[in-house]
Motif scaffolding. Structure first.
Motif, PDB file in Angstrom:
ATOM      1  N   TYR A  11      49.568  48.827  46.828  1.00  0.00           N
ATOM      2  CA  TYR A  11      49.970  48.901  45.671  1.00  0.00           C
ATOM      3  C   TYR A  11      49.962  50.439  45.332  1.00  0.00           C
ATOM      4  N   MET A  14      47.917  53.089  47.046  1.00  0.00           N
ATOM      5  CA  MET A  14      46.813  52.620  47.719  1.00  0.00           C
ATOM      6  C   MET A  14      47.291  51.729  48.775  1.00  0.00           C
ATOM      7  N   ILE A  16      46.618  49.071  51.669  1.00  0.00           N
ATOM      8  CA  ILE A  16      45.658  48.121  51.865  1.00  0.00           C
ATOM      9  C   ILE A  16      46.001  47.273  53.371  1.00  0.00           C
ATOM     10  N   PRO A  35      36.448  38.565  54.523  1.00  0.00           N
ATOM     11  CA  PRO A  35      35.362  39.237  53.441  1.00  0.00           C
ATOM     12  C   PRO A  35      36.281  39.475  52.295  1.00  0.00           C
ATOM     13  N   ASN A  36      35.639  39.473  51.125  1.00  0.00           N
ATOM     14  CA  ASN A  36      36.387  39.866  49.983  1.00  0.00           C
ATOM     15  C   ASN A  36      37.145  41.115  50.054  1.00  0.00           C
ATOM     16  N   GLY A  37      38.173  41.382  49.623  1.00  0.00           N
ATOM     17  CA  GLY A  37      38.909  42.789  49.557  1.00  0.00           C
ATOM     18  C   GLY A  37      39.597  42.921  50.902  1.00  0.00           C
ATOM     19  N   ALA A  38      39.536  41.992  51.986  1.00  0.00           N
ATOM     20  CA  ALA A  38      40.024  42.277  53.221  1.00  0.00           C
ATOM     21  C   ALA A  38      41.600  42.746  53.237  1.00  0.00           C
ATOM     22  N   LYS A  40      43.498  39.794  52.290  1.00  0.00           N
ATOM     23  CA  LYS A  40      44.089  38.319  52.427  1.00  0.00           C
ATOM     24  C   LYS A  40      45.332  37.918  51.613  1.00  0.00           C
ATOM     25  N   SER A  41      45.066  38.161  50.402  1.00  0.00           N
ATOM     26  CA  SER A  41      46.157  37.987  49.114  1.00  0.00           C
ATOM     27  C   SER A  41      47.171  38.875  49.361  1.00  0.00           C
ATOM     28  N   THR A  42      46.751  40.104  49.776  1.00  0.00           N
ATOM     29  CA  THR A  42      47.965  41.023  49.975  1.00  0.00           C
ATOM     30  C   THR A  42      48.853  40.786  50.897  1.00  0.00           C
TER      31      THR A  42
HETATM   32  N1  LIG Z   1      47.171  44.927  41.716  1.00  0.00           N
HETATM   33  C1  LIG Z   1      46.549  45.593  42.415  1.00  0.00           C
HETATM   34  N2  LIG Z   1      46.285  46.902  42.287  1.00  0.00           N
HETATM   35  C2  LIG Z   1      45.605  47.701  43.050  1.00  0.00           C
HETATM   36  N3  LIG Z   1      44.762  47.447  44.044  1.00  0.00           N
HETATM   37  C3  LIG Z   1      44.748  45.998  44.135  1.00  0.00           C
HETATM   38  C4  LIG Z   1      45.582  45.016  43.416  1.00  0.00           C
HETATM   39  N4  LIG Z   1      45.271  43.754  44.053  1.00  0.00           N
HETATM   40  C5  LIG Z   1      44.282  44.061  44.865  1.00  0.00           C
HETATM   41  N5  LIG Z   1      44.019  45.169  45.015  1.00  0.00           N
HETATM   42  C6  LIG Z   1      43.096  45.731  46.078  1.00  0.00           C
HETATM   43  O1  LIG Z   1      43.415  45.523  47.272  1.00  0.00           O
HETATM   44  C7  LIG Z   1      42.293  45.123  48.215  1.00  0.00           C
HETATM   45  C8  LIG Z   1      42.569  43.838  49.087  1.00  0.00           C
HETATM   46  O2  LIG Z   1      42.705  42.874  47.881  1.00  0.00           O
HETATM   47  P1  LIG Z   1      43.025  41.368  48.207  1.00  0.00           P
HETATM   48  O3  LIG Z   1      43.248  40.846  47.022  1.00  0.00           O
HETATM   49  O4  LIG Z   1      44.139  41.441  49.047  1.00  0.00           O
HETATM   50  O5  LIG Z   1      41.749  40.966  48.976  1.00  0.00           O
HETATM   51  P2  LIG Z   1      41.447  39.394  49.573  1.00  0.00           P
HETATM   52  O6  LIG Z   1      40.936  39.599  51.016  1.00  0.00           O
HETATM   53  O7  LIG Z   1      42.255  38.473  48.945  1.00  0.00           O
HETATM   54  O8  LIG Z   1      40.024  39.275  48.870  1.00  0.00           O
HETATM   55  P3  LIG Z   1      39.481  38.129  47.983  1.00  0.00           P
HETATM   56  O9  LIG Z   1      38.643  37.223  49.059  1.00  0.00           O
HETATM   57  O10 LIG Z   1      38.378  38.669  47.084  1.00  0.00           O
HETATM   58  O11 LIG Z   1      40.698  37.383  47.348  1.00  0.00           O
HETATM   59  C9  LIG Z   1      41.069  45.169  47.404  1.00  0.00           C
HETATM   60  O12 LIG Z   1      40.457  46.530  47.452  1.00  0.00           O
HETATM   61  C10 LIG Z   1      41.586  45.164  45.819  1.00  0.00           C
HETATM   62  O13 LIG Z   1      40.744  45.887  45.248  1.00  0.00           O
END
Ligand SMILES: Nc1ncnc2c1ncn2[C@@H]1O[C@H](COP(=O)(O)OP(=O)(O)OP(=O)(O)O)[C@@H](O)[C@H]1O
Ligand SMILES: [Mg+2]
Length: 235
Positions: A11, A14, A16, A35-38, A40-42
């Motif tokens: 993003y 930043m 990821i 884990p959270n923040g790994a 995955k969604s990104t």
């Molecule tokens: N819109 C955004 N802008 C900036 N940083 C973001 C944004 N969305 C997510 N992040 C950051 O990107 C990193 C990865 O987020 P992501 O949502 O991909 O993790 P995740 O593995 O899906 O976690 P979760 O299990 O909590 O859903 C995190 O540190 C999050 O804070």
């Protein structure tokens, strides 16, 4: 069918994801855990061009789709169901489904597809078509979100934590549904924190940690001590 090569995304400033590689075969279910923040969604958002891609390539059916506009991705047969139940509560079930077919112009075709999706996969929604989506249970809303994604006839379905907040029994039903959709020839990439359930339907598992692939392989990797401890222990 889908190849991700050395993907770096994030993003703005930043970053990821760092050098992600992934290969999805047609008709495969790939489960993404971590884990959270790994990231995955990104990773799913990168495929759907909803984040900044700095480097790497995403190839779908031998076509470079890196940074391709979302509506073109949908036309090519990729559908995405974001994290959290993204249904329009103040629209009816029917209207929600119709919105999934927004690229289809003819009303008749939309009706036909709607009937097909409901009949084939979500008969429970049949009686609820004229109800507002906010009146549905959590499980039904998630089914609706997936149903909407199916309205465009995807060949690749991206699902971000569809089981979040669902009771175990409902969750099992949902995974059964996803398997059923997959068996009709739809490749699925599914993000899950409930690794135990999700990995049951997985052809392949990818573990993300700190934006990198920590481990990947078939169900055999679940025997890995670290995986067991982190993802399968308490959940
Ligand atoms: N819109 C955004 N802008 C900036 N940083 C973001 C944004 N969305 C997510 N992040 C950051 O990107 C990193 C990865 O987020 P992501 O949502 O991909 O993790 P995740 O593995 O899906 O976690 P979760 O299990 O909590 O859903 C995190 O540190 C999050 O804070
Ligand atoms: Mg996420």
């Amino acid at each position: 069918m889908l190849q991700i090569k050395n993907l770096e995304s994030g993003y703005g400033k930043m970053q990821i994801l760092f050098g992600i590689n992934l290969n999805v075969k047609p008709e495969e279910i790939v489960v993404l855990i971590g884990p959270n923040g790994a990231g995955k969604s990104t990773l799913l958002k990168s495929i759907f061009n909803l984040v900044d891609i700095y480097n790497g390539k995403i190839i779908y059916k031998n076509k470079d789709i890196t940074r391709m506009p979302t509506h073109e991705l949908i036309e090519l047969g990729i559908s995405y169901v974001p994290q959290g139940r993204q249904v329009f509560g103040n629209l009816t079930v029917k209207e929600n489904l119709e919105m999934g077919a927004f690229l289809t112009k003819e009303k008749e075709l939309i009706d036909k597809k709607l009937n097909e999706v409901v009949e084939k996969h979500f008969p429970d929604l049949r009686k609820r078509l004229n109800d507002y989506a906010f009146n549905l249970s959590g499980g039904q809303q998630q089914m609706l979100a997936i149903g909407r994604a199916l309205m465009q006839d995807p060949q690749l379905l991206l699902l971000d934590e569809p089981s979040l907040g669902l009771a175990p029994k409902i969750m099992k039903g949902l995974f059964r549904k996803i398997l059923e959709i997959n068996e009709e020839g739809v490749a699925v990439i599914i993000v899950e924190q409930n690794a135990k359930q999700a990995t049951k339907i997985a052809d392949r598992i990818l573990v993300l940690e700190d934006g990198k692939v920590a481990l990947s392989g078939n169900k055999g990797i679940l025997k890995d001590k670290r995986i067991k401890k982190i993802y399968l222990g308490g959940r």
